[in-house]
Design an enzyme around this catalytic site. Structure first.
Site, PDB file in Angstrom:
ATOM      1  CB  THR A   1      -0.901   0.039   1.250  1.00  0.00           C
ATOM      2  OG1 THR A   1      -0.084  -0.230   2.396  1.00  0.00           O
ATOM      3  CG2 THR A   1      -2.008  -0.991   1.179  1.00  0.00           C
ATOM      4  CG  ASP A   2       5.226   1.163   0.907  1.00  0.00           C
ATOM      5  OD1 ASP A   2       4.956   0.530  -0.140  1.00  0.00           O
ATOM      6  OD2 ASP A   2       6.335   1.096   1.481  1.00  0.00           O
TER       7      ASP A   2
ATOM      8  N   GLY B   1      17.991 -11.067   3.937  1.00  0.00           N
ATOM      9  CA  GLY B   1      17.208 -11.774   2.925  1.00  0.00           C
ATOM     10  C   GLY B   1      15.938 -12.411   3.465  1.00  0.00           C
TER      11      GLY B   1
ATOM     12  N   GLY C   1      13.211 -10.603   4.371  1.00  0.00           N
ATOM     13  CA  GLY C   1      12.089  -9.675   4.219  1.00  0.00           C
ATOM     14  C   GLY C   1      11.841  -8.872   5.481  1.00  0.00           C
TER      15      GLY C   1
ATOM     16  CB  SER D   1      17.995  -2.829   2.394  1.00  0.00           C
ATOM     17  OG  SER D   1      18.057  -4.080   1.826  1.00  0.00           O
TER      18      SER D   1
ATOM     19  CD  GLU E   1      15.921   0.024  -0.597  1.00  0.00           C
ATOM     20  OE1 GLU E   1      16.149   0.407   0.565  1.00  0.00           O
ATOM     21  OE2 GLU E   1      15.501  -1.113  -0.863  1.00  0.00           O
TER      22      GLU E   1
ATOM     23  CG  ASP F   1      10.704  -1.702   4.165  1.00  0.00           C
ATOM     24  OD1 ASP F   1       9.556  -1.924   4.587  1.00  0.00           O
ATOM     25  OD2 ASP F   1      11.194  -2.277   3.183  1.00  0.00           O
TER      26      ASP F   1
HETATM   27  C1  GLA Z   1       9.026  -3.975   0.573  1.00  0.00           C
HETATM   28  C2  GLA Z   1       9.218  -2.493   0.276  1.00  0.00           C
HETATM   29  C3  GLA Z   1       8.200  -1.637   1.036  1.00  0.00           C
HETATM   30  C4  GLA Z   1       6.786  -2.157   0.812  1.00  0.00           C
HETATM   31  C5  GLA Z   1       6.708  -3.671   1.029  1.00  0.00           C
HETATM   32  C6  GLA Z   1       5.355  -4.223   0.674  1.00  0.00           C
HETATM   33  O1  GLA Z   1       9.325  -4.230   1.916  1.00  0.00           O
HETATM   34  O2  GLA Z   1      10.515  -2.070   0.645  1.00  0.00           O
HETATM   35  O3  GLA Z   1       8.314  -0.286   0.650  1.00  0.00           O
HETATM   36  O4  GLA Z   1       6.311  -1.800  -0.458  1.00  0.00           O
HETATM   37  O5  GLA Z   1       7.697  -4.363   0.286  1.00  0.00           O
HETATM   38  O6  GLA Z   1       4.384  -3.720   1.519  1.00  0.00           O
END
Ligand code: GLA
Length: 405
Positions: free
Chosen positions: A50-51, A143, A145, A149, A181, A193
């Site tokens: 959604t971001d 890695g 998720g 980073s 990024e 993030d």
């Molecule tokens: C990754 C991206 C975030 C976001 C998520 C999905 O983590 O870095 O900005 O888009 O995926 O919600």
């Protein structure tokens, strides 16, 4: 299998890590650092993909952090070194004047691009940064998720901010990190993030409006309700993930353009059926449906968390989010689905993938008493499927980026 205690980060281990990172800095650069800064990884409770649609997210910070021991320089040189076992090696040395995005000079095409990109973004925004020596150590699983980073970027930004006396507020640092990024590293991510790593507070999830960056700290104390949120790292990362991410983002932007709105955030939930009727492309219809329903799920989650008697009720919303990411947005994978299905069958209150998808981690909401049987069930399901056992640990909403020493 039991819950993985090796991924627990206590205050005592953090103190040891600070000592180590200072020693590491001395060994590499032959002098003392000016200080040590920490930035955490995150999990996202809800509000996925959604971001970059100007929507809502609800992440919280993990106790796992990237530490940066840093000393300033004024001679136009940036030196970077990582003590992480994932990325050992020589000091990366870059002249600030040569930092440039894309394939141009200054690129190292590795982990060092993230901190180098932050330096580039600060200077591009006009901040007077004359150079620095940096040494990193991290407990954020790489890695998985969990935004290793962003932790690397935000630790760098916070450190450079202080050693060069820039006085940039955390939200602005997060925006600079995302710019690094997007433009320097070349990954088209949203703001979640970096904002989570920079702005979260202990015991809270961060309710963030990604359009104007307004935010609210939402109390999130699951232990008080006899609940646990487990992170289940599948230990897989599918190679095509970054290309797929960009495609989803482009599809969302195409959907917004077809509907005549700035971003999919502008499609009200009540108007979703008529919006879908106006879209010819089936793939874009699915993307739009996910984003609009996911924003609504964030709002429903916030409403439930506001009332301490209804915290358990967020479980089914997490599971709905997973179904939408799997079926409509199509960013799940067999391993993530296996976590969610197994956890639900073993008594979890809700479960979903978290982060970008195509591997990485899922989160599972469960009663404290269900944690052990649930972990055993996950272990068994993965072994039966011929997969390495996932790494499971409870996620405690922790502090955002800060100075450690
Ligand atoms: C990754 C991206 C975030 C976001 C998520 C999905 O983590 O870095 O900005 O888009 O995926 O919600």
């Amino acid at each position: 299998m039991t819950v993985d205690d090796t991924t627990q980060v206590t205050q005592a281990t953090q103190v040891t890590q600070v000592t180590h990172v200072i020693e590491g800095f001395r060994e590499v650069y032959g002098r003392a650092p000016d200080g040590v800064w920490a930035a955490p990884g995150r999990v996202n409770l809800i509000g996925e993909h959604t971001d970059y649609n100007d929507g809502f997210v609800l992440p919280f910070a993990l106790p796992h952090t990237t530490l940066a021991a840093v000393a300033h320089r004024e001679d136009g040189l940036l030196r970077l070194h990582s003590g992480s076992p994932d990325v050992p090696g020589a000091v990366v040395e870059v002249r600030l004047a040569e930092l440039a995005p894309g394939r141009e000079a200054g690129r190292t095409d590795g982990w060092a691009d993230y901190p180098a990109g932050v330096m580039w973004a600060l200077r591009e925004a006009g901040h007077p940064v004359g150079g620095a020596d940096l040494h990193f150590a991290s407990t954020v699983p790489h890695g998985a998720g969990l935004s290793s980073s962003a932790a690397l970027e935000v630790a760098t930004a916070l450190a450079l901010n202080e050693v060069h006396g820039l006085d940039i507020p955390p939200r602005e640092l997060a925006v600079l990190c995302r710019h690094a990024e997007n433009a320097y590293v070349g990954a088209p991510t949203g703001i979640m993030d970096q904002m989570a790593s920079a702005c979260c507070t202990a015991g809270h999830a961060l309710f963030l409006d990604t359009r104007d960056f307004s935010q609210r700290q939402v109390p999130f104390d699951l232990a008080a309700h006899g609940l646990r949120l487990l992170v289940v790292d599948t230990r897989v990362t599918h190679a095509h993930s970054s290309g797929e991410y960009g495609q989803r983002r482009a599809g969302c932007e195409a959907g917004a353009a077809s509907l005549g709105v700035t971003a999919l955030r502008d499609v009200p939930y009540a108007e979703l059926p008529s919006a879908l009727d106006r879209l010819d492309d089936a793939e874009i219809r699915r993307l739009v449906r996910h984003v609009v329903t996911e924003n609504e799920r964030v709002k429903r989650t916030i409403a439930l968390l506001a009332d301490t008697s209804s915290v358990r009720a967020i479980g089914p919303i997490l599971t709905e989010s997973h179904a939408s990411l799997r079926d409509d947005f199509r960013v799940s994978c067999a391993e993530l689905d296996l976590v969610v299905d197994t956890a639900l069958a073993a008594g979890a209150l809700g479960a979903r993938m978290t982060g970008g998808g195509f591997g990485g981690s899922a989160i599972v909401l469960a009663d404290e008493s269900a944690v052990r049987p649930l972990t055993a069930a996950l272990d068994k399901a993965f072994t039966t499927a011929g997969l390495p056992a996932p790494r499971v640990f409870p996620a405690l909403p922790s502090r955002g980026a800060h100075r450690m020493a």
